[in-house]
Design a protein around this motif. Sequence first.
Motif, PDB file in Angstrom:
ATOM      1  N   GLU A  76      11.892   1.570  -8.037  1.00 48.98           N
ATOM      2  CA  GLU A  76      13.200   2.092  -8.420  1.00 48.98           C
ATOM      3  C   GLU A  76      13.579   1.792  -9.868  1.00 48.98           C
ATOM      4  O   GLU A  76      14.353   2.561 -10.473  1.00 48.98           O
ATOM      5  N   THR A  77      13.068   0.695 -10.425  1.00 53.40           N
ATOM      6  CA  THR A  77      13.554   0.264 -11.740  1.00 53.40           C
ATOM      7  C   THR A  77      12.495   0.243 -12.823  1.00 53.40           C
ATOM      8  O   THR A  77      12.847   0.163 -14.012  1.00 53.40           O
ATOM      9  N   ARG A  78      11.229   0.293 -12.468  1.00 52.93           N
ATOM     10  CA  ARG A  78      10.160   0.231 -13.464  1.00 52.93           C
ATOM     11  C   ARG A  78       9.598   1.624 -13.730  1.00 52.93           C
ATOM     12  O   ARG A  78       9.718   2.534 -12.914  1.00 52.93           O
ATOM     13  N   SER A  79       8.952   1.755 -14.878  1.00 56.17           N
ATOM     14  CA  SER A  79       8.362   3.039 -15.254  1.00 56.17           C
ATOM     15  C   SER A  79       7.142   3.345 -14.401  1.00 56.17           C
ATOM     16  O   SER A  79       6.538   2.444 -13.795  1.00 56.17           O
ATOM     17  N   HIS A  80       6.755   4.614 -14.383  1.00 54.34           N
ATOM     18  CA  HIS A  80       5.526   4.973 -13.684  1.00 54.34           C
ATOM     19  C   HIS A  80       4.325   4.301 -14.339  1.00 54.34           C
ATOM     20  O   HIS A  80       3.376   3.904 -13.652  1.00 54.34           O
ATOM     21  N   LYS A  81       4.358   4.144 -15.637  1.00 53.79           N
ATOM     22  CA  LYS A  81       3.260   3.476 -16.344  1.00 53.79           C
ATOM     23  C   LYS A  81       3.087   2.054 -15.821  1.00 53.79           C
ATOM     24  O   LYS A  81       1.963   1.605 -15.563  1.00 53.79           O
ATOM     25  N   PHE A  82       4.189   1.320 -15.644  1.00 47.53           N
ATOM     26  CA  PHE A  82       4.117  -0.033 -15.097  1.00 47.53           C
ATOM     27  C   PHE A  82       3.549  -0.003 -13.682  1.00 47.53           C
ATOM     28  O   PHE A  82       2.655  -0.790 -13.343  1.00 47.53           O
ATOM     29  N   CYS A  83       4.091   0.884 -12.846  1.00 53.52           N
ATOM     30  CA  CYS A  83       3.655   0.931 -11.453  1.00 53.52           C
ATOM     31  C   CYS A  83       2.179   1.276 -11.337  1.00 53.52           C
ATOM     32  O   CYS A  83       1.465   0.708 -10.494  1.00 53.52           O
ATOM     33  N   LEU A  84       1.700   2.174 -12.183  1.00 52.44           N
ATOM     34  CA  LEU A  84       0.291   2.542 -12.123  1.00 52.44           C
ATOM     35  C   LEU A  84      -0.586   1.430 -12.693  1.00 52.44           C
ATOM     36  O   LEU A  84      -1.686   1.187 -12.181  1.00 52.44           O
ATOM     37  N   ALA A  85      -0.103   0.727 -13.717  1.00 49.83           N
ATOM     38  CA  ALA A  85      -0.858  -0.423 -14.239  1.00 49.83           C
ATOM     39  C   ALA A  85      -0.945  -1.515 -13.181  1.00 49.83           C
ATOM     40  O   ALA A  85      -1.996  -2.170 -13.024  1.00 49.83           O
ATOM     41  N   TYR A  86       0.139  -1.737 -12.436  1.00 45.26           N
ATOM     42  CA  TYR A  86       0.110  -2.701 -11.330  1.00 45.26           C
ATOM     43  C   TYR A  86      -0.889  -2.255 -10.278  1.00 45.26           C
ATOM     44  O   TYR A  86      -1.697  -3.061  -9.777  1.00 45.26           O
ATOM     45  N   THR A  87      -0.850  -0.973  -9.943  1.00 46.16           N
ATOM     46  CA  THR A  87      -1.792  -0.425  -8.965  1.00 46.16           C
ATOM     47  C   THR A  87      -3.220  -0.641  -9.419  1.00 46.16           C
ATOM     48  O   THR A  87      -4.079  -1.087  -8.640  1.00 46.16           O
ATOM     49  N   GLU A  88      -3.491  -0.355 -10.676  1.00 48.04           N
ATOM     50  CA  GLU A  88      -4.844  -0.520 -11.200  1.00 48.04           C
ATOM     51  C   GLU A  88      -5.227  -1.999 -11.224  1.00 48.04           C
ATOM     52  O   GLU A  88      -6.372  -2.358 -10.948  1.00 48.04           O
ATOM     53  N   GLU A 111       0.803  -1.221   0.000  1.00 51.07           N
ATOM     54  CA  GLU A 111       0.000   0.000   0.000  1.00 51.07           C
ATOM     55  C   GLU A 111       0.842   1.281   0.000  1.00 51.07           C
ATOM     56  O   GLU A 111       0.461   2.255  -0.668  1.00 51.07           O
ATOM     57  N   PRO A 112       2.004   1.325   0.652  1.00 45.48           N
ATOM     58  CA  PRO A 112       2.865   2.495   0.440  1.00 45.48           C
ATOM     59  C   PRO A 112       3.331   2.622  -1.013  1.00 45.48           C
ATOM     60  O   PRO A 112       3.483   3.739  -1.526  1.00 45.48           O
ATOM     61  N   PHE A 113       3.552   1.484  -1.677  1.00 41.82           N
ATOM     62  CA  PHE A 113       3.891   1.501  -3.103  1.00 41.82           C
ATOM     63  C   PHE A 113       2.749   2.095  -3.923  1.00 41.82           C
ATOM     64  O   PHE A 113       2.969   2.931  -4.810  1.00 41.82           O
ATOM     65  N   LEU A 114       1.516   1.678  -3.618  1.00 39.64           N
ATOM     66  CA  LEU A 114       0.350   2.252  -4.308  1.00 39.64           C
ATOM     67  C   LEU A 114       0.297   3.759  -4.076  1.00 39.64           C
ATOM     68  O   LEU A 114       0.039   4.537  -5.009  1.00 39.64           O
ATOM     69  N   ASN A 115       0.515   4.167  -2.841  1.00 43.81           N
ATOM     70  CA  ASN A 115       0.435   5.590  -2.504  1.00 43.81           C
ATOM     71  C   ASN A 115       1.491   6.413  -3.239  1.00 43.81           C
ATOM     72  O   ASN A 115       1.202   7.499  -3.754  1.00 43.81           O
ATOM     73  N   ARG A 116       2.725   5.901  -3.282  1.00 42.57           N
ATOM     74  CA  ARG A 116       3.779   6.631  -3.996  1.00 42.57           C
ATOM     75  C   ARG A 116       3.444   6.747  -5.482  1.00 42.57           C
ATOM     76  O   ARG A 116       3.683   7.786  -6.109  1.00 42.57           O
ATOM     77  N   THR A 117       2.873   5.683  -6.028  1.00 40.86           N
ATOM     78  CA  THR A 117       2.528   5.687  -7.447  1.00 40.86           C
ATOM     79  C   THR A 117       1.423   6.692  -7.738  1.00 40.86           C
ATOM     80  O   THR A 117       1.496   7.459  -8.714  1.00 40.86           O
ATOM     81  N   VAL A 118       0.388   6.693  -6.913  1.00 46.43           N
ATOM     82  CA  VAL A 118      -0.720   7.631  -7.117  1.00 46.43           C
ATOM     83  C   VAL A 118      -0.257   9.061  -6.864  1.00 46.43           C
ATOM     84  O   VAL A 118      -0.632   9.988  -7.597  1.00 46.43           O
ATOM     85  N   ARG A 119       0.578   9.262  -5.865  1.00 45.06           N
ATOM     86  CA  ARG A 119       1.086  10.607  -5.576  1.00 45.06           C
ATOM     87  C   ARG A 119       1.903  11.143  -6.765  1.00 45.06           C
ATOM     88  O   ARG A 119       1.777  12.320  -7.142  1.00 45.06           O
ATOM     89  N   ALA A 120       2.704  10.277  -7.364  1.00 43.09           N
ATOM     90  CA  ALA A 120       3.454  10.683  -8.555  1.00 43.09           C
ATOM     91  C   ALA A 120       2.508  11.006  -9.700  1.00 43.09           C
ATOM     92  O   ALA A 120       2.759  11.922 -10.493  1.00 43.09           O
ATOM     93  N   GLY A 121       1.407  10.256  -9.784  1.00 42.28           N
ATOM     94  CA  GLY A 121       0.414  10.530 -10.815  1.00 42.28           C
ATOM     95  C   GLY A 121      -0.247  11.884 -10.638  1.00 42.28           C
ATOM     96  O   GLY A 121      -0.509  12.592 -11.625  1.00 42.28           O
ATOM     97  N   ILE A 122      -0.522  12.253  -9.396  1.00 39.87           N
ATOM     98  CA  ILE A 122      -1.101  13.576  -9.127  1.00 39.87           C
ATOM     99  C   ILE A 122      -0.179  14.667  -9.669  1.00 39.87           C
ATOM    100  O   ILE A 122      -0.634  15.633 -10.294  1.00 39.87           O
ATOM    101  N   GLU A 123       1.120  14.500  -9.453  1.00 39.35           N
ATOM    102  CA  GLU A 123       2.081  15.508  -9.895  1.00 39.35           C
ATOM    103  C   GLU A 123       2.153  15.607 -11.415  1.00 39.35           C
ATOM    104  O   GLU A 123       2.578  16.638 -11.951  1.00 39.35           O
ATOM    105  N   MET A 124       1.710  14.559 -12.108  1.00 40.39           N
ATOM    106  CA  MET A 124       1.722  14.575 -13.575  1.00 40.39           C
ATOM    107  C   MET A 124       0.461  15.196 -14.162  1.00 40.39           C
ATOM    108  O   MET A 124       0.409  15.475 -15.367  1.00 40.39           O
ATOM    109  N   LEU A 125      -0.548  15.390 -13.334  1.00 39.57           N
ATOM    110  CA  LEU A 125      -1.794  15.991 -13.803  1.00 39.57           C
ATOM    111  C   LEU A 125      -1.710  17.511 -13.746  1.00 39.57           C
ATOM    112  O   LEU A 125      -1.112  18.077 -12.832  1.00 39.57           O
TER     113      LEU A 125
END
Length: 276
Positions: A111-123, A39-53
């Motif tokens: 650390e090694t995967r793209s934000h797209k991968f991390c957000l797809a994993y989250t979804e 869940e911290p991984f999900l949070n970091r991913t979503v937080r990074a997504g907010i910054e991209m909007l």
Amino acid sequence: MKVRHIQIDYTDSELHWTPDTPEFAQFWNASSTYLPYLEPFLNRTVRAGIEMLEDNEENAELINDCKIFIQQETRHFKNHARYNAKLRASGYPELAQREKKMQADYKGFAETRSHKFCLAYTEGFETLGLIVACYFLEGAKELESPSVCDPTLDLWRWHLAEEYEHRHVAFKLFHKLYGSYWYRLFGIVYAGPHMLNYMFKTAFYIISEDRKSGKIADPWKSRLRMLGVSFRMAKYIVPRLLKTFHPSYDPLNAAEPRESMKVLAQAEEKWGPSVV
């Protein structure tokens, strides 16, 4: 959506909180053990997504939902972390090492995967989480017994009712940023086996330790009960998961689990800041 300040007291909780089917409880206990890393991984991913909007009126609702999502998930993993400490102290020597494997996986993804991968994993996790939430809240036979009454049940009911509540956030964020149908499916087929493999293997480990120690008597009956637990869960989840592969899928169209809002109100009343 709202943030609920839940803090559950596990002093009187039992590891076998479904006493007639301890294997069911231990499957969910095993599932709890990796959430303080996921869940911290999900949070970091979503937080990074907010910054991209872009911070504009069009994105205002999604940004607000993302912020609530992060706060809800934070309260989830903190409550699970406290429960997991009790579980580790109950005689499962390999459990901490198993958790470290998942912790390393999520650290590596970040650390090694793209934000797209991390957000797809989250979804992908949130897609499966919605179905699992509906199963737990309205489909699980093991929870029908009046003997099932435990703080750990309260933990999961609250957590999963909020999974339904924020079911759309990762989906909407992924489509806003990337809009790839096929990559979204990749996220589901990657995240699902990655998590389920850990959940079932860890559950089998915990249950095998219980059999060795005598906490669960009659290993053959236990195996049959676990087979039933697994079959009933798969029978509910698999056909519903396949429906999420359709291009028109939208989690906002998912029917609300029975009494989910009542579950959330009860959690606030029982475990909110005024009573803890």
